[in-house]
Design a protein around this motif. Structure first.
Motif, PDB file in Angstrom:
ATOM      1  N   GLU A  79      18.432  14.955  -0.355  1.00  0.00           N
ATOM      2  CA  GLU A  79      18.244  15.992  -1.355  1.00  0.00           C
ATOM      3  C   GLU A  79      19.597  16.604  -1.673  1.00  0.00           C
ATOM      4  O   GLU A  79      20.477  16.662  -0.801  1.00  0.00           O
ATOM      5  N   ALA A  80      19.755  17.070  -2.898  1.00  0.00           N
ATOM      6  CA  ALA A  80      21.045  17.646  -3.290  1.00  0.00           C
ATOM      7  C   ALA A  80      20.827  18.852  -4.192  1.00  0.00           C
ATOM      8  O   ALA A  80      19.829  18.944  -4.910  1.00  0.00           O
ATOM      9  N   THR A  81      21.787  19.764  -4.130  1.00  0.00           N
ATOM     10  CA  THR A  81      21.833  20.889  -5.066  1.00  0.00           C
ATOM     11  C   THR A  81      23.237  20.952  -5.652  1.00  0.00           C
ATOM     12  O   THR A  81      24.199  20.410  -5.080  1.00  0.00           O
ATOM     13  N   VAL A  82      23.348  21.630  -6.792  1.00  0.00           N
ATOM     14  CA  VAL A  82      24.636  21.711  -7.469  1.00  0.00           C
ATOM     15  C   VAL A  82      24.817  23.104  -8.047  1.00  0.00           C
ATOM     16  O   VAL A  82      23.849  23.767  -8.439  1.00  0.00           O
ATOM     17  N   LEU A  83      26.050  23.551  -8.105  1.00  0.00           N
ATOM     18  CA  LEU A  83      26.424  24.799  -8.759  1.00  0.00           C
ATOM     19  C   LEU A  83      27.452  24.483  -9.830  1.00  0.00           C
ATOM     20  O   LEU A  83      28.483  23.883  -9.545  1.00  0.00           O
ATOM     21  N   SER A  84      27.164  24.858 -11.060  1.00  0.00           N
ATOM     22  CA  SER A  84      28.104  24.640 -12.140  1.00  0.00           C
ATOM     23  C   SER A  84      27.848  25.707 -13.196  1.00  0.00           C
ATOM     24  O   SER A  84      27.185  26.713 -12.935  1.00  0.00           O
ATOM     25  N   GLY A  85      28.384  25.505 -14.385  1.00  0.00           N
ATOM     26  CA  GLY A  85      28.175  26.435 -15.486  1.00  0.00           C
ATOM     27  C   GLY A  85      28.474  25.744 -16.794  1.00  0.00           C
ATOM     28  O   GLY A  85      29.059  24.652 -16.817  1.00  0.00           O
ATOM     29  N   ASN A  86      28.096  26.378 -17.885  1.00  0.00           N
ATOM     30  CA  ASN A  86      28.372  25.775 -19.187  1.00  0.00           C
ATOM     31  C   ASN A  86      29.860  25.621 -19.443  1.00  0.00           C
ATOM     32  O   ASN A  86      30.291  24.729 -20.182  1.00  0.00           O
ATOM     33  N   ALA A  87      30.653  26.501 -18.854  1.00  0.00           N
ATOM     34  CA  ALA A  87      32.109  26.454 -19.003  1.00  0.00           C
ATOM     35  C   ALA A  87      32.759  26.739 -17.664  1.00  0.00           C
ATOM     36  O   ALA A  87      32.115  27.243 -16.745  1.00  0.00           O
ATOM     37  N   MET A  88      34.052  26.405 -17.566  1.00  0.00           N
ATOM     38  CA  MET A  88      34.750  26.589 -16.295  1.00  0.00           C
ATOM     39  C   MET A  88      34.950  28.063 -15.946  1.00  0.00           C
ATOM     40  O   MET A  88      35.256  28.403 -14.806  1.00  0.00           O
ATOM     41  N   ASN A  89      34.761  28.953 -16.933  1.00  0.00           N
ATOM     42  CA  ASN A  89      34.883  30.387 -16.667  1.00  0.00           C
ATOM     43  C   ASN A  89      33.540  31.100 -16.760  1.00  0.00           C
ATOM     44  O   ASN A  89      33.489  32.316 -16.945  1.00  0.00           O
ATOM     45  N   SER A  90      32.452  30.354 -16.621  1.00  0.00           N
ATOM     46  CA  SER A  90      31.120  30.964 -16.644  1.00  0.00           C
ATOM     47  C   SER A  90      30.969  31.942 -15.484  1.00  0.00           C
ATOM     48  O   SER A  90      31.443  31.685 -14.369  1.00  0.00           O
ATOM     49  N   ILE A  91      30.287  33.061 -15.756  1.00  0.00           N
ATOM     50  CA  ILE A  91      30.072  34.092 -14.750  1.00  0.00           C
ATOM     51  C   ILE A  91      28.624  34.561 -14.804  1.00  0.00           C
ATOM     52  O   ILE A  91      27.900  34.288 -15.758  1.00  0.00           O
ATOM     53  N   ASN A  92      28.221  35.277 -13.764  1.00  0.00           N
ATOM     54  CA  ASN A  92      26.968  36.010 -13.781  1.00  0.00           C
ATOM     55  C   ASN A  92      27.262  37.471 -14.118  1.00  0.00           C
ATOM     56  O   ASN A  92      28.264  38.027 -13.660  1.00  0.00           O
ATOM     57  N   THR A  93      26.422  38.075 -14.917  1.00  0.00           N
ATOM     58  CA  THR A  93      26.566  39.479 -15.270  1.00  0.00           C
ATOM     59  C   THR A  93      25.271  40.210 -14.934  1.00  0.00           C
ATOM     60  O   THR A  93      24.228  39.585 -14.690  1.00  0.00           O
ATOM     61  N   PHE A  94      25.317  41.538 -14.927  1.00  0.00           N
ATOM     62  CA  PHE A  94      24.115  42.310 -14.642  1.00  0.00           C
ATOM     63  C   PHE A  94      23.067  42.111 -15.735  1.00  0.00           C
ATOM     64  O   PHE A  94      21.872  42.223 -15.480  1.00  0.00           O
ATOM     65  N   GLU A  95      23.519  41.796 -16.942  1.00  0.00           N
ATOM     66  CA  GLU A  95      22.587  41.524 -18.033  1.00  0.00           C
ATOM     67  C   GLU A  95      22.065  40.093 -17.978  1.00  0.00           C
ATOM     68  O   GLU A  95      20.919  39.829 -18.360  1.00  0.00           O
TER      69      GLU A  95
END
Length: 502
Positions: free
Chosen positions: A450-466
């Motif tokens: 089994e595998a999981t991955v962490l990425s984002g739409n862009a290399m500077n993607s972040i999580n925000t409170f919104e």
């Protein structure tokens, strides 16, 4: 092109201490106040004054230890100011961090209570820079002595009958800088003196950690090891990852491809630092009795616009997640010497796994990396090798290996199977990677993967409170292509964890 990883299941190496996955909480910005501590009368849901959501977030990471009260703050901290009734505690100016009032409402009892709530070990840093030997001696007595004594009686009068267990104690912090601007020869003598009074009152051993070098100060390591290695259990190392350098910090979110690779390359530099400091330590300690303790590491960027520059509050992007994964792989692969490390810092400061804003709590991309890697804690390191391409611009001296990897194994009592964990970072900012992981000398067929991955739409993607779920851990297809081989495809700028059962 298929990138190839070989994990030698028959070559078991050192134990990966769970303490490599430690954290750091300094009286700095909103790490303590407004981070871990909101007070018992707060409208924010809390457990005896500790922010409930923050505590729960760290418990999910199996946090092994927490370092406190600093950092630079430790060498201006006088522990007696932080005990007894809150209304009688001394107020002071935090001269290192923001010039704000420190009311000492969070002190020894509150910190050790936090460790109880987190289920982690306390790592306390003592004051050598502005403190006396007597002060350190009495603090140890206050915390750890069970019998009849002035400090033990004071602890009992302050509401804690039983002595605490203090497994880790740092004798000063950054003594080459904010901890006193000392020469290594001078600090070596001071260390020898101060550590004498970190007394062993009970059966539980206190691991004494000496203030070690800044980045590549190899002379400091040599002098400390030569003059005091037999009196220490650990030697600290501090190294922060920048896009450029200490005096030219850049935005945590606004960066280009070159900024990505400058930062990633500086993260890879940890390999060289660990190797060269370890070689010096090996001269004096070939049996590796003294741990290299990387008790401050992580990315250091510009503060977020509009925030107090002394609070070191920064956002946390996919770039930070990838650099964290690279660094942790390096620590795992050197776990024969690195047996403790502390990410700087836990909440609202530098590369924090958790951010808070009033009653809201946010998990950063770095939190998810720590969650993906927690299976390495106390597992056995396996030999790995990677036949992979490079990425980045060689003409700008920005070429780096595209893949970073570490692997471990531990036996699962519940399922009666051996669990293999392979963690990878794809440092390529633009390209996905097709990867074959071969488990050499396995002796049995792979049962499941089994595998999981962490990425984002862009290399500077972040999580925000919104938008708190922009960058989260997600399921990744892991295909068993042979009795000993698993194939995955990693997106660009990503981190992956593969769990293999046999």
């Amino acid at each position: 092109m298929t990138e190839k990883i070989i994990v030698d299941a028959g070559y078991k190496k050192s134990k990966i201490s769970r303490h490599i996955y430690g954290h750091f909480a300094e009286h700095l910005g909103r790490c303590i106040y407004g981070g871990f501590w909101v007070g018992k009368n707060s409208q924010i849901p809390n457990i005896h004054g500790y922010n409930k959501a923050v505590v729960e977030a760290f418990k999910k990471l199996n946090i092994p230890n927490l370092r406190w009260p600093g950092g630079c703050f430790a060498d201006e901290y006088h522990w007696k100011d932080g005990i007894g009734p809150k209304e009688n505690r001394k107020r002071m100016i935090n001269t290192n961090w923001g010039g704000v009032v420190e009311d000492n409402s969070f002190g020894t009892h509150e910190f050790l209570g936090l460790c109880d709530e987190l289920g982690c070990e306390p790592y306390i840093c003592g004051n050598v820079g502005s403190g006396s030997v007597q002060e350190m001696d009495e603090w140890i007595e206050y915390m750890t002595f069970e019998g009849e004594s002035p400090m033990a009686n004071l602890r009992k009068a302050n509401g804690h009958e039983k002595a605490w267990r203090i497994p880790f104690f740092g004798v000063g912090n950054e003594n080459w800088g904010c901890g006193g601007n000392m020469r290594p020869e001078y600090y070596a003598d001071l260390y020898r003196r101060y550590q004498t009074f970190v007394r062993q009152y009970g059966k539980e051993k206190i691991q004494k950690i000496a203030g070690g070098p800044n980045v590549d100060d190899y002379n400091w390591t040599d002098v400390l090891m030569k003059n005091a290695h037999w009196l220490m259990n650990g030697l600290s190392l501090h190294y922060y990852t920048y896009e450029y350098h200490w005096g030219d910090k850049r935005s945590s979110t606004e960066f280009d491809t070159d900024g990505w690779y400058r930062t990633v390359k500086n993260a890879y530099r940890m390999e060289e630092l660990v190797r060269r400091h370890s070689e010096i330590m090996d001269k004096y300690d070939p049996e590796k009795k003294v741990a290299l303790v990387v008790d401050e590491w992580g990315c250091w960027h510009q503060v977020e616009p509009g925030t107090n520059p002394g609070f070191l509050y920064q956002q946390n992007s996919v770039r930070d997640a990838v650099t964290a994964a690279i660094t942790l792989n390096i620590f795992n692969n050197h776990s024969d010497r690195i047996r403790m490390a502390n990410l700087a810092q836990a909440v609202n400061v530098l590369q924090s796994p958790v951010l808070t804003e009033g009653d809201r709590t946010l998990l950063t991309p770095t939190w998810y990396v720590l969650h993906m890697y927690k299976g390495h804690q106390d597992a056995i390191l396996l030999q790995t090798s990677a036949a992979c391409s490079s990425c980045g611009d060689p003409e700008k001296n920005l070429a780096v290996p595209s893949l970073s990897v570490s692997a471990s194994v531990k036996h699962c009592e519940k399922c009666s199977k051996d669990l293999y964990l392979v963690t990878l970072a794809n440092a390529d900012s633009d390209s996905s990677k097709e990867i074959e992981v071969t488990m050499a000398h396995l002796g049995r067929n792979i049962n499941s993967a089994e595998a999981t991955v962490l990425s984002g739409n862009a290399m500077n993607s972040i999580n925000t409170f919104e938008m708190p779920d922009n960058v989260t851990e997600k399921s990744l297809t892991a295909e068993i292509t042979a009795c000993d081989t698993v194939k995955i495809t990693m997106p660009a700028h990503s981190v992956a964890a593969i769990t293999i059962k046999v």
